[in-house]
Design a protein around this motif. Structure first.
Motif, PDB file in Angstrom:
ATOM      1  N   GLY A 144       0.697  -1.686  -0.189  1.00  0.00           N
ATOM      2  CA  GLY A 144      -0.028   0.114   0.163  1.00  0.00           C
ATOM      3  C   GLY A 144       0.778   0.729   0.228  1.00  0.00           C
ATOM      4  O   GLY A 144       1.378   1.216  -0.718  1.00  0.00           O
ATOM      5  N   GLY A 145       0.729   1.645   1.107  1.00  0.00           N
ATOM      6  CA  GLY A 145       1.609   3.272   0.857  1.00  0.00           C
ATOM      7  C   GLY A 145       3.168   3.342   2.000  1.00  0.00           C
ATOM      8  O   GLY A 145       3.600   4.329   1.773  1.00  0.00           O
ATOM      9  N   ILE A 146       2.959   2.048   2.465  1.00  0.00           N
ATOM     10  CA  ILE A 146       4.406   1.935   3.359  1.00  0.00           C
ATOM     11  C   ILE A 146       5.627   1.154   2.557  1.00  0.00           C
ATOM     12  O   ILE A 146       4.561   0.163   1.759  1.00  0.00           O
ATOM     13  N   GLU A 198      12.234   5.697   7.642  1.00  0.00           N
ATOM     14  CA  GLU A 198      12.194   6.133   8.916  1.00  0.00           C
ATOM     15  C   GLU A 198      11.061   4.411   9.596  1.00  0.00           C
ATOM     16  O   GLU A 198      10.305   4.066   8.983  1.00  0.00           O
ATOM     17  N   GLU A 199      11.607   4.227  10.204  1.00  0.00           N
ATOM     18  CA  GLU A 199      10.744   2.414  10.876  1.00  0.00           C
ATOM     19  C   GLU A 199      10.491   3.174  12.430  1.00  0.00           C
ATOM     20  O   GLU A 199      11.168   2.361  13.171  1.00  0.00           O
ATOM     21  N   ARG A 200       9.607   3.966  12.672  1.00  0.00           N
ATOM     22  CA  ARG A 200       9.115   5.069  13.193  1.00  0.00           C
ATOM     23  C   ARG A 200       8.241   3.417  14.596  1.00  0.00           C
ATOM     24  O   ARG A 200       7.736   2.968  15.329  1.00  0.00           O
ATOM     25  N   PHE A 207       9.680   6.692   3.559  1.00  0.00           N
ATOM     26  CA  PHE A 207      10.832   7.507   2.628  1.00  0.00           C
ATOM     27  C   PHE A 207      10.551   8.751   3.655  1.00  0.00           C
ATOM     28  O   PHE A 207       9.405   9.627   3.280  1.00  0.00           O
ATOM     29  N   ARG A 208      11.215   9.585   3.869  1.00  0.00           N
ATOM     30  CA  ARG A 208      11.463  11.045   4.060  1.00  0.00           C
ATOM     31  C   ARG A 208      12.757  11.472   2.949  1.00  0.00           C
ATOM     32  O   ARG A 208      13.785  10.843   3.046  1.00  0.00           O
TER      33      ARG A 208
END
Length: 243
Positions: A144-146, A198-200, A207-208
């Motif tokens: 999806g979005g991640i 980023e793996e919050r 991604f950033r």
């Protein structure tokens, strides 16, 4: 994981190579990248991208894998609304495209009749498929979005490519409309755009973008960036590109 999206140096489009200035830019870039721990290099099949990558690969004694989808984004020309003239798909006058709300949406801009006629969505999605396959090979699987971090890492991967396709990749990773990036950004020749994961939450990555179009390697050499892909800053400059 970090991604370096690198635009080719000042281009000689006629010969699909670099100008004399471009070769100097590529060498300055190589000095910068040689101090970076880059795990893997990928490159567009086009000559100007390969020529840009060559000095870095020599300095680091590494090779780049060629990926066809990293070539400049070039589906068939669209027919410009109102005139029928043929243009590359992002070459619209701001006075025209800004009046079309769908162009600001990350999904609907490809539904414009001119884009549909040229098969832009099919070409676009083939680039995204190539990018997601590459990321999966490095441990990040799109859901999806991640991205599912199945093998999280701190590797740095460099992609030598082009302005148009670079915008497509950034749009995909940041959930933005590529059309607006094409129109509203300008990555100078030999510039480096950096994105990182980023793996919050454990196992879930996104991604950033840390920097866009960075040419600090040119400024370090006292060089101004080339202006390929830009238009005139003011109309009264006949020596600069108008349209």
């Amino acid at each position: 994981m970090r991604l370096l999206i690198i635009r080719h140096a000042d281009p000689d489009y006629e010969h699909d190579s670099l100008t004399p200035t471009g070769f100097v830019e590529a060498d300055a870039l190589s000095e910068r990248l040689a101090g970076t721990d880059i795990t893997k290099f990928y490159c567009s099949p086009l000559g100007r991208a390969k020529a840009t990558a060559a000095p870095t690969l020599r300095r680091m004694n590494m090779e780049a894998e060629t990926r066809e989808w990293l070539r400049e984004f070039s589906p068939p020309f669209i027919r410009y609304p109102g005139t029928g003239e043929e243009h590359i798909c992002w070459d619209w006058l701001p006075a025209d495209w800004t009046q079309i709300p769908m162009m600001y949406d990350r999904d609907t801009w490809m539904n414009h009749p001119a884009m549909v006629e040229a098969g832009v969505r099919e070409y676009y999605e083939s680039v995204l498929a190539g990018m997601d396959e590459l990321l999966a090979s490095h441990g990040y699987v799109r859901e999806g979005g991640i991205y599912r971090a199945v093998r999280p890492n701190r590797d740095t991967v460099a992609l030598f490519c082009h302005f148009g396709v670079g915008c497509v990749l950034i749009a995909h990773l940041l959930h933005l409309p590529a059309f607006v990036l094409w129109q509203g950004t300008s990555a100078p020749p030999s510039s480096v755009t950096t994105l990182y994961t980023e793996e919050r939450r454990e196992g879930i990555a996104s991604f950033r973008m840390r920097s866009y179009g960075d040419v600090s390697h040119l400024y370090a050499k006292g060089m101004e960036p080339s202006v390929a892909a830009r238009f005139c800053e003011t109309w009264d400059r006949p020596d600069e590109r108008h349209d």
